[in-house]
Design a protein around this motif. Structure first.
Motif, PDB file in Angstrom:
ATOM      1  N   PRO A 180      -8.519  -9.072 -15.479  1.00  0.00           N
ATOM      2  CA  PRO A 180      -8.973  -7.968 -14.622  1.00  0.00           C
ATOM      3  C   PRO A 180     -10.111  -7.151 -15.228  1.00  0.00           C
ATOM      4  O   PRO A 180     -10.846  -6.484 -14.496  1.00  0.00           O
ATOM      5  N   ASP A 181     -10.267  -7.200 -16.556  1.00  0.00           N
ATOM      6  CA  ASP A 181     -11.355  -6.458 -17.181  1.00  0.00           C
ATOM      7  C   ASP A 181     -12.671  -7.235 -17.190  1.00  0.00           C
ATOM      8  O   ASP A 181     -13.703  -6.713 -17.630  1.00  0.00           O
ATOM      9  N   ALA A 182     -12.653  -8.477 -16.722  1.00  0.00           N
ATOM     10  CA  ALA A 182     -13.874  -9.277 -16.685  1.00  0.00           C
ATOM     11  C   ALA A 182     -14.840  -8.732 -15.641  1.00  0.00           C
ATOM     12  O   ALA A 182     -14.437  -8.155 -14.626  1.00  0.00           O
ATOM     13  N   LEU A 183     -16.122  -8.920 -15.888  1.00  0.00           N
ATOM     14  CA  LEU A 183     -17.149  -8.462 -14.951  1.00  0.00           C
ATOM     15  C   LEU A 183     -17.058  -9.237 -13.640  1.00  0.00           C
ATOM     16  O   LEU A 183     -16.990 -10.470 -13.649  1.00  0.00           O
ATOM     17  N   ALA A 184     -17.060  -8.532 -12.515  1.00  0.00           N
ATOM     18  CA  ALA A 184     -16.955  -9.170 -11.198  1.00  0.00           C
ATOM     19  C   ALA A 184     -18.190  -8.950 -10.337  1.00  0.00           C
ATOM     20  O   ALA A 184     -18.510  -9.783  -9.494  1.00  0.00           O
ATOM     21  N   ALA A 185     -18.878  -7.831 -10.529  1.00  0.00           N
ATOM     22  CA  ALA A 185     -20.026  -7.520  -9.670  1.00  0.00           C
ATOM     23  C   ALA A 185     -20.997  -6.602 -10.394  1.00  0.00           C
ATOM     24  O   ALA A 185     -20.613  -5.842 -11.294  1.00  0.00           O
ATOM     25  N   ILE A 186     -22.255  -6.695 -10.005  1.00  0.00           N
ATOM     26  CA  ILE A 186     -23.273  -5.752 -10.450  1.00  0.00           C
ATOM     27  C   ILE A 186     -23.894  -5.158  -9.194  1.00  0.00           C
ATOM     28  O   ILE A 186     -24.491  -5.878  -8.386  1.00  0.00           O
ATOM     29  N   LEU A 187     -23.712  -3.856  -8.988  1.00  0.00           N
ATOM     30  CA  LEU A 187     -24.267  -3.173  -7.823  1.00  0.00           C
ATOM     31  C   LEU A 187     -25.479  -2.359  -8.271  1.00  0.00           C
ATOM     32  O   LEU A 187     -25.366  -1.521  -9.174  1.00  0.00           O
TER      33      LEU A 187
ATOM     34  N   PRO B 229       0.786  -1.226   0.000  1.00  0.00           N
ATOM     35  CA  PRO B 229       0.000   0.000   0.000  1.00  0.00           C
ATOM     36  C   PRO B 229       0.816   1.273   0.000  1.00  0.00           C
ATOM     37  O   PRO B 229       0.283   2.337  -0.231  1.00  0.00           O
ATOM     38  N   SER B 230       2.138   1.170   0.256  1.00  0.00           N
ATOM     39  CA  SER B 230       2.947   2.381   0.294  1.00  0.00           C
ATOM     40  C   SER B 230       3.145   2.978  -1.093  1.00  0.00           C
ATOM     41  O   SER B 230       3.427   4.151  -1.221  1.00  0.00           O
ATOM     42  N   THR B 231       2.974   2.184  -2.139  1.00  0.00           N
ATOM     43  CA  THR B 231       3.125   2.672  -3.499  1.00  0.00           C
ATOM     44  C   THR B 231       1.877   2.289  -4.298  1.00  0.00           C
ATOM     45  O   THR B 231       1.651   1.106  -4.552  1.00  0.00           O
ATOM     46  N   PRO B 232       1.061   3.264  -4.677  1.00  0.00           N
ATOM     47  CA  PRO B 232      -0.140   2.915  -5.435  1.00  0.00           C
ATOM     48  C   PRO B 232       0.226   2.355  -6.801  1.00  0.00           C
ATOM     49  O   PRO B 232       0.790   3.049  -7.646  1.00  0.00           O
ATOM     50  N   ASP B 233      -0.051   1.088  -7.002  1.00  0.00           N
ATOM     51  CA  ASP B 233       0.302   0.395  -8.227  1.00  0.00           C
ATOM     52  C   ASP B 233      -0.881   0.403  -9.177  1.00  0.00           C
ATOM     53  O   ASP B 233      -1.969  -0.077  -8.831  1.00  0.00           O
ATOM     54  N   PRO B 234      -0.738   0.935 -10.398  1.00  0.00           N
ATOM     55  CA  PRO B 234      -1.865   1.011 -11.330  1.00  0.00           C
ATOM     56  C   PRO B 234      -2.181  -0.305 -12.016  1.00  0.00           C
ATOM     57  O   PRO B 234      -3.091  -0.365 -12.842  1.00  0.00           O
ATOM     58  N   THR B 235      -1.456  -1.373 -11.679  1.00  0.00           N
ATOM     59  CA  THR B 235      -1.714  -2.667 -12.304  1.00  0.00           C
ATOM     60  C   THR B 235      -2.837  -3.388 -11.580  1.00  0.00           C
ATOM     61  O   THR B 235      -2.724  -3.688 -10.394  1.00  0.00           O
ATOM     62  N   PRO B 236      -3.952  -3.681 -12.261  1.00  0.00           N
ATOM     63  CA  PRO B 236      -5.035  -4.413 -11.600  1.00  0.00           C
ATOM     64  C   PRO B 236      -4.766  -5.911 -11.571  1.00  0.00           C
ATOM     65  O   PRO B 236      -4.071  -6.445 -12.446  1.00  0.00           O
ATOM     66  N   TYR B 237      -5.290  -6.572 -10.571  1.00  0.00           N
ATOM     67  CA  TYR B 237      -5.164  -8.016 -10.414  1.00  0.00           C
ATOM     68  C   TYR B 237      -6.558  -8.617 -10.272  1.00  0.00           C
ATOM     69  O   TYR B 237      -7.529  -7.907 -10.004  1.00  0.00           O
ATOM     70  N   PRO B 238      -6.683  -9.935 -10.417  1.00  0.00           N
ATOM     71  CA  PRO B 238      -7.981 -10.568 -10.147  1.00  0.00           C
ATOM     72  C   PRO B 238      -8.422 -10.243  -8.719  1.00  0.00           C
ATOM     73  O   PRO B 238      -7.629 -10.326  -7.784  1.00  0.00           O
ATOM     74  N   LEU B 239      -9.681  -9.903  -8.554  1.00  0.00           N
ATOM     75  CA  LEU B 239     -10.171  -9.431  -7.270  1.00  0.00           C
ATOM     76  C   LEU B 239      -9.958 -10.438  -6.153  1.00  0.00           C
ATOM     77  O   LEU B 239      -9.649 -10.062  -5.014  1.00  0.00           O
ATOM     78  N   ASP B 240     -10.091 -11.725  -6.448  1.00  0.00           N
ATOM     79  CA  ASP B 240     -10.003 -12.743  -5.396  1.00  0.00           C
ATOM     80  C   ASP B 240      -8.638 -12.793  -4.738  1.00  0.00           C
ATOM     81  O   ASP B 240      -8.488 -13.330  -3.632  1.00  0.00           O
ATOM     82  N   GLN B 241      -7.614 -12.198  -5.381  1.00  0.00           N
ATOM     83  CA  GLN B 241      -6.282 -12.235  -4.798  1.00  0.00           C
ATOM     84  C   GLN B 241      -6.142 -11.313  -3.588  1.00  0.00           C
ATOM     85  O   GLN B 241      -5.113 -11.338  -2.898  1.00  0.00           O
ATOM     86  N   LEU B 242      -7.175 -10.518  -3.297  1.00  0.00           N
ATOM     87  CA  LEU B 242      -7.144  -9.757  -2.045  1.00  0.00           C
ATOM     88  C   LEU B 242      -7.081 -10.692  -0.845  1.00  0.00           C
ATOM     89  O   LEU B 242      -6.563 -10.327   0.211  1.00  0.00           O
ATOM     90  N   ALA B 243      -7.604 -11.924  -1.018  1.00  0.00           N
ATOM     91  CA  ALA B 243      -7.545 -12.892   0.082  1.00  0.00           C
ATOM     92  C   ALA B 243      -6.124 -13.341   0.361  1.00  0.00           C
ATOM     93  O   ALA B 243      -5.819 -13.848   1.447  1.00  0.00           O
ATOM     94  N   GLU B 244      -5.233 -13.182  -0.618  1.00  0.00           N
ATOM     95  CA  GLU B 244      -3.858 -13.644  -0.465  1.00  0.00           C
ATOM     96  C   GLU B 244      -2.969 -12.621   0.227  1.00  0.00           C
ATOM     97  O   GLU B 244      -1.799 -12.875   0.485  1.00  0.00           O
ATOM     98  N   ARG B 245      -3.521 -11.455   0.533  1.00  0.00           N
ATOM     99  CA  ARG B 245      -2.737 -10.420   1.193  1.00  0.00           C
ATOM    100  C   ARG B 245      -2.835 -10.566   2.702  1.00  0.00           C
ATOM    101  O   ARG B 245      -3.670 -11.285   3.227  1.00  0.00           O
TER     102      ARG B 245
END
Length: 516
Positions: free
Chosen positions: A160-167, A10-26
């Motif tokens: 990363p451009d695939a649809l993940a949610a509809i709000l 989080p110290s460096t905002p990285d503009p590279t998107p990743y698959p959303l589910d990988q937030l669990a790996e942090r």
């Protein structure tokens, strides 16, 4: 795409998107990730449970299908954003406060194949509410079935451009419409928020906002990106929020203005105040008086006023160091957002000139689900001045940028009151009423009038310590602060204000009640 660990911090905002589910790996495996009513999940537990839930979901519907949830905050609703993404499905979170008819619309519109909800809610569904091909599952059975199946899925390599949610929006302008969000939209939203809030792995976020709300869901995603801990809370009374802050050592609290008003009207435990590092606001502008009250109540916490729209998640924030000097400003663009002010001729507006806020960049959503007409109205090519280009969201909100580069809200184009030939911002009238100190909450509404075009009606809730002839006093105060053409013609006094499912004052209901 395939990614490896460690992911950018989080110290460096990285503009590279990743698959959303990988937030669990942090996050550190042994660190707390989620505090539930009956147990605490570490990040190791989070990974295991997301993997298990994803494995079960993958066997329920075909890839790309929509799966809906309609339940209070708990393990299922907190993990579904990551688990559905890992399973290659699209999550449709439904606000638990909605009733069966609204749920039926969302299910039919999204074409969901599965509805997971609490037993009591599912029992309110009527014949025909579940569309063909959609089945309902009690949330209590979901993990039992998942554990019995014992099918786990590891981190995905989703586009990363695939649809993940509809709000789905709250429906203030008609039937709810579904905003399509990609893995990248949600991932980069989390990265951006962690960066400008300065969040870290020892942060504890109290998640009081609905998880069906983009601002609410980001409470989970940004905290987990930072490696911190989330405490979900469905509160009955404002005091429940203060008690939870004290009990869990909460450092980060997000709310909307009506809740902030309630929270500033009560006593807070000293330990709740001591642990708080930051307060964030969106879903409506803070008033000068509310900023003053929050700063007095939480003198050591940093206050972040923010502006956003579901179609682009978040657009601006005001640096806490500027809050005392510019309490009503929207601030500047958040990381990964480009905010332009476009005049009526389509050019970038000059400083102090009013124009429409246009949001460009990778946080812009993919449009409205199966609604090409409304998508074309709001999602249009970015102005020529944009450095990002591509598609932009034309917000419909009128703003101005001052000489220091700070943005200020003027009003919604379709919410402006036109009275006696004058264009009047409801917010300006509301701000003047709040500044009087006589009212706690207020809404200005234009009601059709044969002579004026619109008459200004003011719906108000008196301040807790107010007494005497309130209407006469308020009229005198507004006469001192506003020109004649901005004076309200009718006052409606309320003991409480109606709220919509996202906790905001329900303007649509008020308009209906007073005949606007």
């Amino acid at each position: 795409m395939t990614t490896g660990n460690p992911l950018p911090g989080p110290s460096t905002p990285d503009p590279t998107p990743y698959p959303l589910d990988q937030l669990a790996e942090r996050g550190d495996a042994q660190a707390r990730a989620l505090v539930l009513k009956d147990r605490v999940l570490s990040f190791a537990d989070l990974r295991e449970r997301v993997s298990l839930l994803a494995g079960w979901l993958a066997g329920q519907c075909e890839a790309g299908s929509r799966v809906a949830s309609w339940a209070a905050k708990g393990e299922l609703t907190c993990l579904l954003p990551l688990a559905a993404a890992r399973a290659g499905l699209v999550h449709v979170p439904i606000n638990p406060l909605l009733k069966h008819a609204q749920v039926a619309h969302i299910l039919a519109d999204s074409g969901s194949c599965l509805l997971m909800g609490t037993k009591a809610r599912l029992q309110t569904l009527e014949d025909g509410d579940l569309p063909q091909g959609c089945r309902a599952v009690d949330e209590a059975e979901v993990f039992a079935s998942a554990e019995a199946a014992a099918g786990c899925l590891g981190p995905s390599d989703s586009d990363p451009d695939a649809l993940a949610a509809i709000l789905y929006t709250s429906g203030s302008t008609g039937k709810p419409k579904g905003v399509m969000l990609s893995h990248a939209n949600l991932w980069l939203g989390a990265v951006s928020v962690v960066d400008y809030l300065g969040m870290s792995s020892d942060d504890v976020t109290l998640a009081v906002l609905p998880l069906s709300f983009d601002y609410g869901q980001n409470q989970l995603l940004s905290t987990w990106y930072a490696g911190g801990c989330v405490v979900p809370l469905d509160y009955l009374f404002p005091r429940d929020v203060a008690k939870a802050c004290a009990r869990h050592g909460v450092t980060t609290l997000a709310a909307v203005p009506p809740l902030w008003v309630q929270l500033t009207e009560m006593e807070w435990p000293a330990e709740a105040l001591a642990s708080m590092r930051r307060l964030t606001n969106s879903g409506g502008a803070l008033t000068v008086e509310l900023v003053r009250d929050l700063r007095a109540l939480f003198p050591e916490a940093r206050l972040f006023p923010m502006y956003g729209l579901t179609e682009a998640f978040r657009s601006t924030y005001l640096d806490p160091d500027l809050v005392d000097l510019h309490p009503t400003s929207m601030g500047k663009a958040i990381p990964f957002a480009e905010i332009l002010v476009i005049d009526d001729e389509g050019s970038v507006a000059d400083p102090e000139e009013e124009g429409e806020l246009v949001h460009c960049g990778p946080l812009v959503a993919q449009g409205y689900w199966q609604d090409a007409e409304r998508t074309a109205e709001r999602f249009r090519p970015a102005p020529d001045a944009s450095t990002y280009g591509g598609t932009a969201v034309w917000s419909g909100d009128r703003v101005r940028r001052d000489a220091e580069g700070l943005l200020h809200f003027v009003g919604r184009r379709d919410a402006m009151i036109k009275s006696a030939g004058n264009r009047i911002s409801p917010q300006e009238v509301e701000s003047a009423a709040l500044a009087s100190g006589l009212v706690a909450e207020v809404v200005a509404i234009g009601v059709p009038d044969a002579q004026l075009g619109h008459a200004i009606h003011l719906v108000v809730r008196a301040a807790p310590d107010a007494s005497g002839d309130m209407e006469a006093e308020l009229k005198r105060a507004l006469a001192r602060e506003l020109p004649n053409f901005m004076q309200p013609h009718v006052y409606h006094w309320r003991e409480t204000m109606p709220l919509n499912p996202n906790g905001k004052i329900d303007r649509t209901r008020l308009e209906q009640e007073i005949g606007a």
